[in-house]
Design a protein around this motif. Structure first.
Motif, PDB file in Angstrom:
ATOM      1  N   GLN A   1      13.972  -3.722  -8.271  1.00  0.00           N
ATOM      2  CA  GLN A   1      13.803  -5.202  -7.594  1.00  0.00           C
ATOM      3  C   GLN A   1      12.566  -5.692  -6.989  1.00  0.00           C
ATOM      4  OE1 GLN A   1      18.005  -5.478  -6.187  1.00  0.00           O
ATOM      5  NE2 GLN A   1      17.230  -6.345  -4.493  1.00  0.00           N
ATOM      6  N   ILE A   2      11.872  -4.899  -6.505  1.00  0.00           N
ATOM      7  CA  ILE A   2      10.394  -5.471  -5.873  1.00  0.00           C
ATOM      8  C   ILE A   2       9.510  -5.765  -7.021  1.00  0.00           C
ATOM      9  CG2 ILE A   2       8.422  -4.333  -4.466  1.00  0.00           C
ATOM     10  CD1 ILE A   2      10.219  -2.865  -2.814  1.00  0.00           C
ATOM     11  N   ALA A   3       9.397  -4.691  -8.038  1.00  0.00           N
ATOM     12  CA  ALA A   3       8.548  -4.959  -9.176  1.00  0.00           C
ATOM     13  C   ALA A   3       8.839  -6.189  -9.920  1.00  0.00           C
ATOM     14  CB  ALA A   3       8.473  -3.725 -10.103  1.00  0.00           C
TER      15      ALA A   3
ATOM     16  N   THR B   1      -0.793  -3.689  -9.222  1.00  0.00           N
ATOM     17  CA  THR B   1      -1.147  -2.355  -8.918  1.00  0.00           C
ATOM     18  C   THR B   1       0.137  -1.618  -8.316  1.00  0.00           C
ATOM     19  OG1 THR B   1      -3.199  -2.882  -7.877  1.00  0.00           O
ATOM     20  CG2 THR B   1      -2.696  -0.488  -7.689  1.00  0.00           C
ATOM     21  N   MET B   2       1.041  -2.062  -7.189  1.00  0.00           N
ATOM     22  CA  MET B   2       2.120  -1.600  -7.013  1.00  0.00           C
ATOM     23  C   MET B   2       3.311  -1.697  -8.069  1.00  0.00           C
ATOM     24  SD  MET B   2       4.627  -3.420  -4.183  1.00  0.00           S
ATOM     25  CE  MET B   2       5.003  -4.630  -5.342  1.00  0.00           C
ATOM     26  N   CYS B   3       3.213  -2.888  -8.790  1.00  0.00           N
ATOM     27  CA  CYS B   3       4.142  -2.907  -9.799  1.00  0.00           C
ATOM     28  C   CYS B   3       3.974  -1.736 -10.972  1.00  0.00           C
ATOM     29  CB  CYS B   3       4.219  -4.114 -10.651  1.00  0.00           C
ATOM     30  SG  CYS B   3       4.722  -5.503  -9.735  1.00  0.00           S
ATOM     31  N   THR B   4       2.711  -1.453 -11.160  1.00  0.00           N
ATOM     32  CA  THR B   4       2.316  -0.329 -12.207  1.00  0.00           C
ATOM     33  C   THR B   4       2.991   1.102 -11.836  1.00  0.00           C
ATOM     34  OG1 THR B   4       0.400  -1.722 -12.729  1.00  0.00           O
ATOM     35  CG2 THR B   4       0.399   0.329 -13.849  1.00  0.00           C
TER      36      THR B   4
ATOM     37  N   SER C   1       1.803 -15.968 -20.209  1.00  0.00           N
ATOM     38  CA  SER C   1       1.730 -14.422 -20.063  1.00  0.00           C
ATOM     39  C   SER C   1       3.003 -14.038 -20.492  1.00  0.00           C
ATOM     40  CB  SER C   1       1.174 -13.902 -18.898  1.00  0.00           C
ATOM     41  OG  SER C   1      -0.125 -14.683 -18.329  1.00  0.00           O
ATOM     42  N   THR C   2       2.972 -12.699 -20.955  1.00  0.00           N
ATOM     43  CA  THR C   2       4.344 -11.892 -21.003  1.00  0.00           C
ATOM     44  C   THR C   2       3.924 -10.673 -20.348  1.00  0.00           C
ATOM     45  OG1 THR C   2       4.660 -13.108 -22.848  1.00  0.00           O
ATOM     46  CG2 THR C   2       5.869 -10.930 -22.594  1.00  0.00           C
ATOM     47  N   PHE C   3       4.689 -10.289 -19.170  1.00  0.00           N
ATOM     48  CA  PHE C   3       4.815  -9.195 -18.659  1.00  0.00           C
ATOM     49  C   PHE C   3       5.719  -8.138 -18.860  1.00  0.00           C
ATOM     50  CE2 PHE C   3       1.152  -9.176 -15.339  1.00  0.00           C
ATOM     51  CZ  PHE C   3       0.685 -10.388 -15.896  1.00  0.00           C
ATOM     52  N   ARG C   4       5.594  -7.138 -19.642  1.00  0.00           N
ATOM     53  CA  ARG C   4       6.776  -6.247 -20.382  1.00  0.00           C
ATOM     54  C   ARG C   4       6.978  -4.744 -19.517  1.00  0.00           C
ATOM     55  NH1 ARG C   4       5.363  -6.979 -25.416  1.00  0.00           N
ATOM     56  NH2 ARG C   4       6.506  -8.813 -25.669  1.00  0.00           N
ATOM     57  N   ILE C   5       8.042  -4.820 -19.062  1.00  0.00           N
ATOM     58  CA  ILE C   5       8.296  -3.442 -18.449  1.00  0.00           C
ATOM     59  C   ILE C   5       9.087  -2.622 -19.411  1.00  0.00           C
ATOM     60  CG2 ILE C   5       9.575  -1.997 -16.679  1.00  0.00           C
ATOM     61  CD1 ILE C   5       9.259  -4.914 -14.902  1.00  0.00           C
ATOM     62  N   ILE C   6       8.341  -1.555 -19.984  1.00  0.00           N
ATOM     63  CA  ILE C   6       9.260  -0.727 -21.178  1.00  0.00           C
ATOM     64  C   ILE C   6       9.590   0.641 -20.283  1.00  0.00           C
ATOM     65  CG2 ILE C   6       9.273   0.364 -23.287  1.00  0.00           C
ATOM     66  CD1 ILE C   6       6.709  -1.636 -23.719  1.00  0.00           C
ATOM     67  N   LEU C   7      10.926   1.017 -20.221  1.00  0.00           N
ATOM     68  CA  LEU C   7      11.547   2.162 -19.306  1.00  0.00           C
ATOM     69  C   LEU C   7      12.239   3.010 -20.633  1.00  0.00           C
ATOM     70  CD1 LEU C   7      12.994   0.629 -16.130  1.00  0.00           C
ATOM     71  CD2 LEU C   7      10.885   1.704 -16.562  1.00  0.00           C
ATOM     72  N   GLU C   8      11.634   4.179 -20.409  1.00  0.00           N
ATOM     73  CA  GLU C   8      12.681   5.139 -21.594  1.00  0.00           C
ATOM     74  C   GLU C   8      13.953   5.289 -21.018  1.00  0.00           C
ATOM     75  OE1 GLU C   8      11.076   6.357 -24.621  1.00  0.00           O
ATOM     76  OE2 GLU C   8       9.375   4.961 -23.909  1.00  0.00           O
TER      77      GLU C   8
ATOM     78  N   LEU D   1       0.887  -0.971  -0.160  1.00  0.00           N
ATOM     79  CA  LEU D   1       0.030  -0.108   0.051  1.00  0.00           C
ATOM     80  C   LEU D   1       0.928   1.341   0.049  1.00  0.00           C
ATOM     81  CD1 LEU D   1      -2.859  -1.097   2.383  1.00  0.00           C
ATOM     82  CD2 LEU D   1      -2.959  -0.237  -0.067  1.00  0.00           C
ATOM     83  N   LEU D   2       1.811   1.032   0.838  1.00  0.00           N
ATOM     84  CA  LEU D   2       2.824   2.507   0.831  1.00  0.00           C
ATOM     85  C   LEU D   2       3.463   2.581  -0.562  1.00  0.00           C
ATOM     86  CD1 LEU D   2       3.386   3.772   3.422  1.00  0.00           C
ATOM     87  CD2 LEU D   2       5.698   2.661   3.519  1.00  0.00           C
ATOM     88  N   LEU D   3       3.809   1.525  -1.316  1.00  0.00           N
ATOM     89  CA  LEU D   3       4.175   1.733  -2.511  1.00  0.00           C
ATOM     90  C   LEU D   3       3.364   2.149  -3.679  1.00  0.00           C
ATOM     91  CD1 LEU D   3       6.951  -1.030  -2.781  1.00  0.00           C
ATOM     92  CD2 LEU D   3       7.403   1.049  -2.699  1.00  0.00           C
ATOM     93  N   ILE D   4       2.106   1.673  -3.520  1.00  0.00           N
ATOM     94  CA  ILE D   4       1.130   2.249  -4.312  1.00  0.00           C
ATOM     95  C   ILE D   4       0.708   3.604  -4.031  1.00  0.00           C
ATOM     96  CG2 ILE D   4      -1.492   2.293  -4.871  1.00  0.00           C
ATOM     97  CD1 ILE D   4      -1.187  -1.003  -4.368  1.00  0.00           C
ATOM     98  N   SER D   5       0.964   4.094  -2.771  1.00  0.00           N
ATOM     99  CA  SER D   5       0.612   5.674  -2.708  1.00  0.00           C
ATOM    100  C   SER D   5       1.763   6.615  -3.093  1.00  0.00           C
ATOM    101  CB  SER D   5       0.431   5.665  -0.789  1.00  0.00           C
ATOM    102  OG  SER D   5       1.632   5.537  -0.404  1.00  0.00           O
ATOM    103  N   TYR D   6       3.163   6.183  -3.365  1.00  0.00           N
ATOM    104  CA  TYR D   6       4.155   6.906  -3.788  1.00  0.00           C
ATOM    105  C   TYR D   6       3.526   7.264  -5.155  1.00  0.00           C
ATOM    106  CZ  TYR D   6       7.941   5.341  -0.833  1.00  0.00           C
ATOM    107  OH  TYR D   6       8.810   5.022   0.093  1.00  0.00           O
ATOM    108  N   LYS D   7       3.692   8.634  -5.267  1.00  0.00           N
ATOM    109  CA  LYS D   7       2.994   9.388  -6.405  1.00  0.00           C
ATOM    110  C   LYS D   7       4.111  10.040  -7.449  1.00  0.00           C
ATOM    111  CE  LYS D   7      -1.341   7.994  -6.641  1.00  0.00           C
ATOM    112  NZ  LYS D   7      -0.995   6.787  -6.727  1.00  0.00           N
ATOM    113  N   LYS D   8       5.154  10.561  -6.679  1.00  0.00           N
ATOM    114  CA  LYS D   8       6.048  11.449  -7.475  1.00  0.00           C
ATOM    115  C   LYS D   8       7.453  10.882  -7.488  1.00  0.00           C
ATOM    116  CE  LYS D   8       4.125  15.242  -5.113  1.00  0.00           C
ATOM    117  NZ  LYS D   8       4.569  15.432  -3.829  1.00  0.00           N
TER     118      LYS D   8
END
Ligand code: ADP
Length: 457
Positions: free
Chosen positions: A353-355, A426-429, A449-456, A296-303
Motif C-alpha cells: 500500500q505504501i509503495a 528508493t523505498m518503493c524499489t 511515465s509508466t511505473f510498472r510493479i511486476i511480482l512473481e 529510511l526504515l523501509l529502505i533499511s529492510y533487507k530480508k
C-alpha cells in the motif's frame, strides 16, 4: 626453489641416470656375450683335442707306459700363444704349459660329460679355464688368455663415459630449454598475479587448448571477478558515503529551521498569531523528519522475514489507497482511474500500500490540474502486474536509472517544496525487491511515465 629449476633438475637427473643405466647395461651385455663366445670356443677346442688324443691312444694300442708322454706331446702340439694346458693325474698336476695357475676345486668336479669353466685373474691377466676328463685318472685343463676381452670392456667403458659426458651436456641444454618453455606461461600468470591491479601489464592471457590455457582462462575469469567485486565494493563505499552526506544534509535543513523558530519563540516577544505561525513551521519540519525516518526504515529492510506476506484482497488495498489520497486528488483536481482485474495478491498489505500510494503521489506531483492517473492491475500466467500511468512531465532517459537512487531528485527545488527528500522511489524499489519483484520505469520527457510493479506469483 623455482619450478623451472625443479623441472630442469628432475629432467636432467632422470635422463642422466637412464643414460648411465642403458650404457652400462649395453657394455655388460656385450662383455658377457664375448665371454660366452670364448667359453663355447674353448669347450669346442678342448673337445676336439680330447677326441684326437683318445683316438690316437686307441691307435697306439695298449702301450700305457707311453700314455703320459703321448698326452704331453699332443698338448705341446696344441699349445699356442694365447692357449695353455695343465694335465692332472688324480687331480695332481703332472704337466703344465703355464706356471702358477691356481686350480680351483670347482674345476676338479668335471667329468666326461660335463665341462667345467672358471675365469681367473692372474698377474693382471684374465684367463678362462675349461676342465674335462680324459679318462678316470687324467684331466685336462684348457686355458685361454681373454685379457683382450676385458681390455675391450674397459675401452667401451671409456667411450661410454665420453658419450655420457657429451649427452649429459646436450641433455642439460635441452632440459633447460624444456623447463623454461613449460614454465613460461606459469611465469606469465605469476607476473600478472603480482601486478593484478596494474591495468597496463594486465591484458588478458592467451587461452590456448592445453592445461595452461585452462589455467589462463581460470585466471582471466578470476581477474574479471576480482575487478567486478572491486568495482562493486568501490561503488558501494561511494554510494554509502554519498548516502551519509545526503542524509546529514537533509536532516540538517529541517533541524536548523526547528532550532531557529524555537529560539525565536524563546527570545522575542511575539504576537499570538506569530507564535502560531512559528509553531506550525516547527510542526511541518518535524513531520518532514518523521516522514524521512519512516522511509529510511523501509529502505533499511533487507530480508523477506521482515515482511508479513499473506493472500490479500487487492480490491480492498486499492480502496484504502484511494481513501488515503482522496484529499490530495481533490486539491490538485487530478483524476485517478482504476482498472483492476486483480482479485487476490500475495503481499505485505501495509508495505505494498505504501509503495503504490507513493508512486501515485509522485504521479500527482508531476501532473497538472485535470490530468488523469491510471492504475492498471492485472495478471498473466506467472506474474501479477500493477501499473501507475501518468500524463505528467515525464523523465529523461538519463534520469530514469538515477531516480531510484537515494536522495536523487530531478527537480530539487520543486521536490523539496513538496516535502520529498528523494527517498520515495528508493523505498518503493526496496519494498518490491523484498516481494521478489521488480519496478520497471518507462517514460519520455513531456509525455508522461509508466511505473510498472511486476511480482512473481
Ligand atoms: P521524493 O520522495 O522526493 O518524491 P522520489 O524518490 O519519490 O523522491 O522521486 C525521485 C525523483 O523522481 C523526484 O524528484 C521526481 O522528480 C522524479 N519522479 C518521481 N516520479 C515521477 C513521475 N511519475 N514522473 C516524473 N518524475 C518523477
Amino acid at each position: 626453489m623455482r619450478l623451472s629449476i625443479k623441472i630442469f633438475i628432475s629432467i636432467s637427473i632422470c635422463a642422466i641416470v637412464s643414460i648411465l643405466i642403458i650404457t652400462s647395461l649395453i657394455i655388460d651385455q656385450n662383455h658377457q656375450m664375448n665371454i660366452n663366445r670364448e667359453n663355447r670356443r674353448c669347450i669346442q677346442e678342448l673337445e676336439i683335442i680330447l677326441n684326437t688324443i683318445i683316438n690316437n691312444i686307441k691307435y697306439t694300442d695298449d702301450d700305457f707306459e707311453e700314455f703320459e708322454d703321448i698326452i704331453k706331446n699332443y698338448i705341446s702340439y696344441y699349445k699356442k700363444d694365447e692357449t695353455d694346458f695343465i694335465i692332472l693325474k688324480n687331480d695332481q698336476k703332472i704337466y703344465e704349459t703355464i706356471e702358477n695357475m691356481p686350480i680351483n676345486n670347482i674345476l676338479l668336479k668335471a667329468d666326461s660329460k660335463n665341462y667345467i669353466t672358471k675365469i681367473e685373474n692372474i698377474n693382471e691377466k684374465e684367463y678362462i679355464l675349461v676342465c674335462s676328463t680324459l679318462n678316470n685318472e687324467y684331466k685336462i685343463i684348457y686355458i685361454r688368455d681373454i685379457t683382450q676381452i676385458y681390455n675391450m670392456k674397459n675401452e667401451m667403458q671409456r667411450y661410454g663415459l665420453i658419450l655420457i659426458a657429451c649427452s649429459t651436456f646436450i641433455l642439460l641444454i635441452i632440459s633447460y630449454i624444456i623447463s623454461k618453455s613449460i614454465t613460461k606461461p606459469l611465469n606469465e600468470i605469476k607476473k600478472r598475479m603480482i601486478n593484478i591491479n596494474d591495468e597496463e601489464t594486465n591484458t588478458k592471457l592467451e587461452e590456448t587448448n592445453d592445461d595452461f590455457g585452462q589455467l589462463s582462462k581460470a585466471f582471466n575469469n578470476m581477474k574479471q571477478e576480482v575487478k567486478d567485486r572491486n568495482d562493486e565494493l568501490l561503488r558501494l563505499v561511494q554510494s554509502k558515503q554519498m548516502f551519509i552526506d545526503n542524509l546529514s544534509h537533509e536532516m540538517n535543513t529541517p533541524l536548523t529551521t526547528i532550532q531557529g523558530y524555537a529560539e525565536l519563540l524563546e527570545k522575542i516577544d511575539c504576537t499570538e498569531e506569530q507564535k502560531m505561525k512559528f509553531l506550525q513551521y516547527i510542526q511541518e519540519e518535524t513531520k518532514r523528519i518523521k516522514e524521512m525516518y519512516k522511509k529510511l526504515l523501509l529502505i533499511s529492510y533487507k530480508k523477506n522475514e521482515d515482511l508479513q506476506i499473506q493472500e490479500e484482497d487487492f480490491e480492498k488495498i486499492v480502496e484504502e489507497i484511494k481513501r488515503q489520497l482522496q484529499q490530495k486528488l481533490l486539491d490538485t483536481k487530478i483524476i485517478l482511474v482504476v482498472n483492476n482485474d486483480l482479485k487476490k495478491l500475495n503481499c505485505d498489505k501495509t508495505l505494498i500500500q505504501i509503495a503504490i500510494s507513493n508512486l501515485i503521489s509522485n504521479a500527482v506531483n508531476v501532473s497538472k490540474e485535470g490530468d488523469r492517473i491510471i492504475l492498471n492491475a492485472y495478471e498473466n500466467e506467472t506474474q501479477n502486474i500493477i501499473e501507475i500511468v501518468d500524463e505528467g512531465c515525464g523523465i529523461s532517459e538519463e534520469n530514469i536509472s538515477k531516480i531510484v537512487e537515494p536522495f536523487y531528485r530531478v527537480d530539487k527545488a520543486r521536490s523539496r517544496k513538496l516535502g520529498g527528500a528523494g527517498l520515495g522511489l528508493t523505498m518503493c524499489t526496496n519494498i518490491i525487491k523484498m516481494h521478489n519483484g521488480v519496478l520497471k520505469i518507462e517514460s519520455k520527457l513531456g509525455e508522461g511515465s509508466t511505473f510498472r510493479i511486476i511480482l512473481e506469483k
